[in-house]
Design a protein around this motif. Structure first.
Motif, PDB file in Angstrom:
ATOM      1  N   MET A   1       0.836  -1.181   0.000  1.00 53.69           N
ATOM      2  CA  MET A   1       0.000   0.000   0.000  1.00 53.69           C
ATOM      3  C   MET A   1       0.882   1.246   0.000  1.00 53.69           C
ATOM      4  SD  MET A   1      -3.002  -1.142   2.697  1.00 53.69           S
ATOM      5  CE  MET A   1      -4.335  -0.195   1.946  1.00 53.69           C
ATOM      6  N   VAL A   2       0.306   2.368  -0.389  1.00 46.92           N
ATOM      7  CA  VAL A   2       1.032   3.633  -0.377  1.00 46.92           C
ATOM      8  C   VAL A   2       0.397   4.557   0.652  1.00 46.92           C
ATOM      9  CG1 VAL A   2       1.757   3.422  -2.778  1.00 46.92           C
ATOM     10  CG2 VAL A   2      -0.355   4.610  -2.245  1.00 46.92           C
ATOM     11  N   ARG A   3       1.205   5.436   1.200  1.00 50.92           N
ATOM     12  CA  ARG A   3       0.726   6.359   2.230  1.00 50.92           C
ATOM     13  C   ARG A   3       0.278   7.666   1.595  1.00 50.92           C
ATOM     14  NH1 ARG A   3       2.262  10.551   5.655  1.00 50.92           N
ATOM     15  NH2 ARG A   3       1.646  10.291   7.845  1.00 50.92           N
ATOM     16  N   VAL A   4      -0.913   8.108   1.955  1.00 52.40           N
ATOM     17  CA  VAL A   4      -1.417   9.413   1.542  1.00 52.40           C
ATOM     18  C   VAL A   4      -1.371  10.295   2.781  1.00 52.40           C
ATOM     19  CG1 VAL A   4      -3.353  10.694   0.555  1.00 52.40           C
ATOM     20  CG2 VAL A   4      -2.872   8.365  -0.223  1.00 52.40           C
ATOM     21  N   PRO A   5      -0.716  11.451   2.698  1.00 53.24           N
ATOM     22  CA  PRO A   5      -0.416  12.215   3.915  1.00 53.24           C
ATOM     23  C   PRO A   5      -1.595  12.844   4.630  1.00 53.24           C
ATOM     24  CG  PRO A   5       0.202  13.450   1.948  1.00 53.24           C
ATOM     25  CD  PRO A   5      -0.159  12.071   1.498  1.00 53.24           C
ATOM     26  N   GLY A   6      -2.753  12.886   4.005  1.00 54.50           N
ATOM     27  CA  GLY A   6      -3.872  13.549   4.656  1.00 54.50           C
ATOM     28  C   GLY A   6      -3.747  15.057   4.567  1.00 54.50           C
ATOM     29  N   GLY A   7      -4.552  15.750   5.357  1.00 53.48           N
ATOM     30  CA  GLY A   7      -4.582  17.203   5.302  1.00 53.48           C
ATOM     31  C   GLY A   7      -5.849  17.685   4.616  1.00 53.48           C
ATOM     32  N   THR A   8      -5.836  18.936   4.200  1.00 55.30           N
ATOM     33  CA  THR A   8      -7.010  19.546   3.569  1.00 55.30           C
ATOM     34  C   THR A   8      -6.827  19.604   2.059  1.00 55.30           C
ATOM     35  OG1 THR A   8      -7.444  20.898   5.529  1.00 55.30           O
ATOM     36  CG2 THR A   8      -8.469  21.595   3.477  1.00 55.30           C
ATOM     37  N   PHE A   9      -7.875  19.248   1.318  1.00 54.49           N
ATOM     38  CA  PHE A   9      -7.834  19.372  -0.132  1.00 54.49           C
ATOM     39  C   PHE A   9      -9.185  19.849  -0.629  1.00 54.49           C
ATOM     40  CE2 PHE A   9     -10.055  15.406   0.039  1.00 54.49           C
ATOM     41  CZ  PHE A   9     -10.609  15.157  -1.218  1.00 54.49           C
ATOM     42  N   LEU A  10      -9.202  20.297  -1.871  1.00 58.11           N
ATOM     43  CA  LEU A  10     -10.434  20.762  -2.491  1.00 58.11           C
ATOM     44  C   LEU A  10     -11.067  19.602  -3.254  1.00 58.11           C
ATOM     45  CD1 LEU A  10      -9.291  24.274  -3.750  1.00 58.11           C
ATOM     46  CD2 LEU A  10     -10.673  23.726  -1.723  1.00 58.11           C
ATOM     47  N   MET A  11     -12.226  19.183  -2.785  1.00 57.90           N
ATOM     48  CA  MET A  11     -12.920  18.024  -3.359  1.00 57.90           C
ATOM     49  C   MET A  11     -14.022  18.498  -4.297  1.00 57.90           C
ATOM     50  SD  MET A  11     -14.630  14.821  -1.312  1.00 57.90           S
ATOM     51  CE  MET A  11     -15.423  13.469  -2.188  1.00 57.90           C
TER      52      MET A  11
END
Length: 271
Positions: A1-11
């Motif tokens: 699996m790969v790590r996605v750092p999280g945080g805020t994004f525009l969805m």
């Protein structure tokens, strides 16, 4: 699996050729905790290991048939069709093992995405693997690969420098020849290392379908209940003449017991 750092994004998106009825917009802020996600869809070989270990029988196998793209169907064709989509036909014996029905197999497609799996089948595999299906927000954040407000996982051009970047329909739909699925690690991965989040096969997510959004949400999980589950990413049958849902913001749904020859899944997990 790969790590996605999280945080805020525009969805979400406001593409001029987007589909308002699908609830693609408005663009909104979403904050997510870091998570892990499979770099590619679950393959036929991986699903076979799950079945061998558990004896699991998919819903298509229990029901006895599934939907196949008409161009691929040669035997076992039933009267079952999809209203408004005559290119789909029900085929007796179409399952993940025999994607086009009797006489077909996945023998030379071990590294292709498993198809003819319902949401329930996908969830069962994920539980066996110690994972889960990604939420819709997780799926979109991962699919964007760190880019902001782009149409595709690689940018705004569908074919930069004339190079095809995803497995979508080529030629006039639905009469041009189709090659169907391709290996799960075809084409260049996005910024997070995910393959084929545009095209190849639709991907199940954990969320029930809904089209109402808050301007900001933290770790959203979709509506509490519903009748259909969100699918993302588009498939090898998508074409801009009728279904340009291979854009990152695009979305649609299907009932959790449905299976087709162009829907698969990838898994996620908390860190």
């Amino acid at each position: 699996m790969v790590r996605v750092p999280g945080g805020t994004f525009l969805m979400g998106g406001d593409d001029p050729d987007g589909r308002l009825e699908d609830g693609e917009g408005p663009v909104r802020e979403v904050r997510l905790a870091p998570f892990m996600i499979d770099p590619a869809c679950v393959t036929n070989a991986q699903f076979a290991t799950f079945v061998k270990d558990t004896g699991y029988v998919t819903e298509a196998e229990r029901i006895g048939w599934s939907f196949v793209f008409r161009q691929f169907a040669t035997r076992g064709v039933m009267d079952a069709t999809v209203p408004g989509a005559p290119w789909w036909v029900g085929v007796e014996g179409a399952t993940w093992r025999s994607p086009e029905g009797p006489g077909s197999s996945v023998g030379d497609r071990q590294n292709h995405p498993v198809v003819h799996v319902s949401w329930n089948d996908a969830a069962a595999y994920a539980a066996w693997a110690g994972k889960r299906l990604p939420t819709e927000a997780e799926w979109e954040m991962a699919a964007r690969g760190g880019l902001e407000r782009k149409r595709y996982p690689w940018g705004d051009e569908l074919a930069p420098k004339g190079r095809q970047r995803c497995n979508i329909w080529q030629g006039r739909f639905p009469v041009a020849p189709s090659k169907g699925t391709v290996p799960v690690k075809s084409f260049q991965p996005n910024g997070y290392g995910l393959y084929n989040v545009s095209g190849n096969v639709w991907e199940w997510t954990a969320d029930w379908w809904g089209t109402e959004w808050e301007p900001f949400a933290e770790d959203p999980a979709g509506p509490a209940e519903g009748t259909s589950k969100v699918i993302r990413g588009g498939s090898y049958m998508c074409h801009d003449s009728y279904c340009n849902r291979y854009r990152v913001a695009a979305r649609t749904s299907n009932t959790p017991d449905s299976s087709t020859g162009h829907t698969g899944f990838r898994c996620a997990a908390l860190i």
